[in-house]
Write a protein that holds these residues in place. Structure first.
Motif, mmCIF file in Angstrom:
data_model
loop_
_atom_site.group_PDB
_atom_site.id
_atom_site.type_symbol
_atom_site.label_atom_id
_atom_site.label_comp_id
_atom_site.label_asym_id
_atom_site.label_seq_id
_atom_site.Cartn_x
_atom_site.Cartn_y
_atom_site.Cartn_z
ATOM 1 N N ASN A 1 0.805 -1.217 0.000
ATOM 2 C CA ASN A 1 0.000 0.000 0.000
ATOM 3 C C ASN A 1 0.844 1.276 0.000
ATOM 4 N N SER A 2 2.142 1.132 -0.183
ATOM 5 C CA SER A 2 3.041 2.292 -0.162
ATOM 6 C C SER A 2 3.847 2.309 -1.456
ATOM 7 N N HIS A 3 3.396 3.099 -2.408
ATOM 8 C CA HIS A 3 3.997 3.127 -3.746
ATOM 9 C C HIS A 3 5.478 3.494 -3.697
ATOM 10 N N ASP A 4 5.828 4.451 -2.859
ATOM 11 C CA ASP A 4 7.228 4.899 -2.793
ATOM 12 C C ASP A 4 8.171 3.790 -2.320
ATOM 13 N N LEU A 5 7.670 2.900 -1.485
ATOM 14 C CA LEU A 5 8.505 1.795 -1.008
ATOM 15 C C LEU A 5 8.795 0.811 -2.134
ATOM 16 N N LYS A 6 7.826 0.607 -3.005
ATOM 17 C CA LYS A 6 8.011 -0.322 -4.119
ATOM 18 C C LYS A 6 9.102 0.153 -5.070
ATOM 19 N N ASN A 7 9.296 1.465 -5.136
ATOM 20 C CA ASN A 7 10.298 2.026 -6.044
ATOM 21 C C ASN A 7 11.700 2.076 -5.446
ATOM 22 N N MET A 8 11.825 1.717 -4.198
ATOM 23 C CA MET A 8 13.133 1.736 -3.542
ATOM 24 C C MET A 8 13.968 0.522 -3.943
ATOM 25 N N LYS A 9 15.265 0.679 -3.857
ATOM 26 C CA LYS A 9 16.152 -0.471 -4.027
ATOM 27 C C LYS A 9 15.922 -1.415 -2.857
ATOM 28 N N LYS A 10 15.767 -2.700 -3.172
ATOM 29 C CA LYS A 10 15.466 -3.670 -2.133
ATOM 30 C C LYS A 10 16.620 -4.649 -1.953
ATOM 31 N N VAL A 11 16.843 -4.999 -0.696
ATOM 32 C CA VAL A 11 17.937 -5.897 -0.324
ATOM 33 C C VAL A 11 17.372 -7.028 0.528
ATOM 34 N N VAL A 12 17.905 -8.221 0.330
ATOM 35 C CA VAL A 12 17.439 -9.376 1.094
ATOM 36 C C VAL A 12 18.619 -10.017 1.817
ATOM 37 N N LEU A 13 18.335 -10.586 2.983
ATOM 38 C CA LEU A 13 19.353 -11.284 3.767
ATOM 39 C C LEU A 13 19.324 -12.769 3.442
ATOM 40 N N ASN A 14 20.482 -13.338 3.250
ATOM 41 C CA ASN A 14 20.591 -14.788 3.080
ATOM 42 C C ASN A 14 20.904 -15.386 4.449
ATOM 43 N N VAL A 15 19.862 -15.730 5.157
ATOM 44 C CA VAL A 15 20.010 -16.159 6.553
ATOM 45 C C VAL A 15 20.533 -17.586 6.612
ATOM 46 N N GLN A 16 21.552 -17.791 7.424
ATOM 47 C CA GLN A 16 22.155 -19.111 7.568
ATOM 48 C C GLN A 16 21.874 -19.721 8.947
ATOM 49 N N LYS A 17 21.068 -19.034 9.736
ATOM 50 C CA LYS A 17 20.805 -19.520 11.088
ATOM 51 C C LYS A 17 19.351 -19.264 11.461
ATOM 52 N N ARG A 18 18.881 -20.005 12.455
ATOM 53 C CA ARG A 18 17.516 -19.796 12.937
ATOM 54 C C ARG A 18 17.435 -18.530 13.771
ATOM 55 N N SER A 19 16.244 -17.988 13.830
ATOM 56 C CA SER A 19 16.018 -16.800 14.629
ATOM 57 C C SER A 19 16.179 -17.117 16.118
ATOM 58 N N ASN A 20 16.744 -16.154 16.845
ATOM 59 C CA ASN A 20 16.842 -16.273 18.300
ATOM 60 C C ASN A 20 15.559 -15.829 18.993
ATOM 61 N N TYR A 21 14.655 -15.282 18.211
ATOM 62 C CA TYR A 21 13.412 -14.740 18.755
ATOM 63 C C TYR A 21 12.395 -15.871 18.879
ATOM 64 N N VAL A 22 12.587 -16.721 19.875
ATOM 65 C CA VAL A 22 11.843 -17.976 19.977
ATOM 66 C C VAL A 22 10.529 -17.849 20.742
ATOM 67 N N ILE A 23 10.145 -16.635 21.105
ATOM 68 C CA ILE A 23 8.916 -16.465 21.882
ATOM 69 C C ILE A 23 7.763 -15.962 21.016
ATOM 70 N N ARG A 24 8.016 -15.808 19.703
ATOM 71 C CA ARG A 24 6.948 -15.490 18.762
ATOM 72 C C ARG A 24 7.100 -16.389 17.538
ATOM 73 N N THR A 25 5.978 -16.799 16.970
ATOM 74 C CA THR A 25 6.006 -17.707 15.823
ATOM 75 C C THR A 25 6.354 -16.942 14.557
ATOM 76 N N GLN A 26 7.401 -17.402 13.855
ATOM 77 C CA GLN A 26 7.794 -16.806 12.591
ATOM 78 C C GLN A 26 7.213 -17.652 11.456
ATOM 79 N N PRO A 27 6.942 -17.063 10.306
ATOM 80 C CA PRO A 27 6.372 -17.844 9.207
ATOM 81 C C PRO A 27 7.323 -18.879 8.613
ATOM 82 N N THR A 28 8.623 -18.540 8.500
ATOM 83 C CA THR A 28 9.598 -19.469 7.916
ATOM 84 C C THR A 28 10.849 -19.547 8.773
ATOM 85 N N GLU A 29 11.704 -20.499 8.450
ATOM 86 C CA GLU A 29 12.964 -20.646 9.180
ATOM 87 C C GLU A 29 13.899 -19.467 8.917
#
Length: 255
Positions: free
Chosen positions: A147-175
């Motif tokens: 819903n934010s057009h300006d965000l879609k036009n920004m350069k986007k970067v993604v993290l290649n995560v090699q470890k599980r999240s330490n935030y174990v008290i909330r359910t994350q959608p993926t590993e």
């Protein structure tokens, strides 16, 4: 006086007995956590020196959540290197602060997964950046982005995560899903060429999780982990199946 009248008077007296006010827990003035589970001893003694600036686009609902992690970043980074902007929709027109950041488009990127997102490892670390992170649940983050057009036009970067999240008290959608503080910690450690930044920011997060687990919280696995290990007891949509790809045959029915 009849027995019914006597009973009525007794009930009236009981109803009019003033109740004891619930004792409110004292909160730390700095981290806003209850004093018994204060995070301050685990925070850095002084702001972490960084050259990159972190901008958090926060869904209003996130501020009300007691387990939010953006607060850790606020208390760990220099004031001039950290900013929170709250809204459900973001645009250069509505948020002048965001407009200033977007002007410097060569040195600004949004951390968000997608086909056009480039790996963090490809970012040149010889110059400082404006790092933009959407803060909220995954559903809220997706809604903000779409819903934010300006965000879609920004350069986007993604993290290649090699470890599980330490935030174990909330359910994350993926590993590969991370909390806001973890996302920022990995990014800053890479751009600043300083692994200790990640270690420093993980201390209060680990303390937060430990406190919650000690007070009755349960360890949460990601939705992906539950599905792939046959522990997910809800129907699997085609959308979820597509995201999981060919990682493992899904045994549950698709609706």
């Amino acid at each position: 006086m009849s027995s019914e009248d006597e009973l009525g008077e007794v009930l009236d007296e009981l109803l009019n007995i003033p109740s004891e006010p619930q004792e409110s827990r004292k909160l730390c003035d700095k981290c806003c956590r209850p004093e018994k589970v204060c995070l301050c001893p685990y925070l850095p003694g002084k702001p972490i020196p960084v050259s990159n600036k972190l901008i958090i686009l926060q869904h209003p609902s996130e501020e009300k959540r007691c387990l939010r992690t953006a607060k850790i970043l606020e208390l760990s980074l220099p004031v001039d290197k950290f900013r929170v902007i709250k809204a459900k929709r973001f645009s250069a027109h509505k948020q002048p602060e965001l407009a200033e950041i977007l002007k410097d488009h060569e040195r600004t990127f949004l951390l968000f997964p997608g086909k056009s997102s480039q790996p963090l490892e490809t970012i040149d670390t010889r110059q400082p950046y404006n790092i933009v992170i959407i803060d909220g649940t995954w559903a809220e983050a997706r809604c903000i982005y779409h819903n934010s057009h300006d965000l879609k036009n920004m350069k986007k970067v993604v993290l290649n995560v090699q470890k599980r999240s330490n935030y174990v008290i909330r359910t994350q959608p993926t590993e590969e899903s991370l909390s806001t503080v973890e996302t920022a910690a990995i990014t800053l450690a890479h751009l600043e060429n300083n692994q200790s930044i990640y270690d420093t920011l993980m201390k209060p997060l680990q303390a937060l999780c430990t406190f919650q687990l000690e007070h009755g919280a349960v360890h949460h696995f990601s939705k992906e982990y539950l599905i792939l290990n046959g522990l997910y007891n809800k129907p699997i949509t085609r959308k979820i199946q597509k995201k999981l790809g060919n990682k493992q045959e899904i045994k549950y029915f698709i609706r």
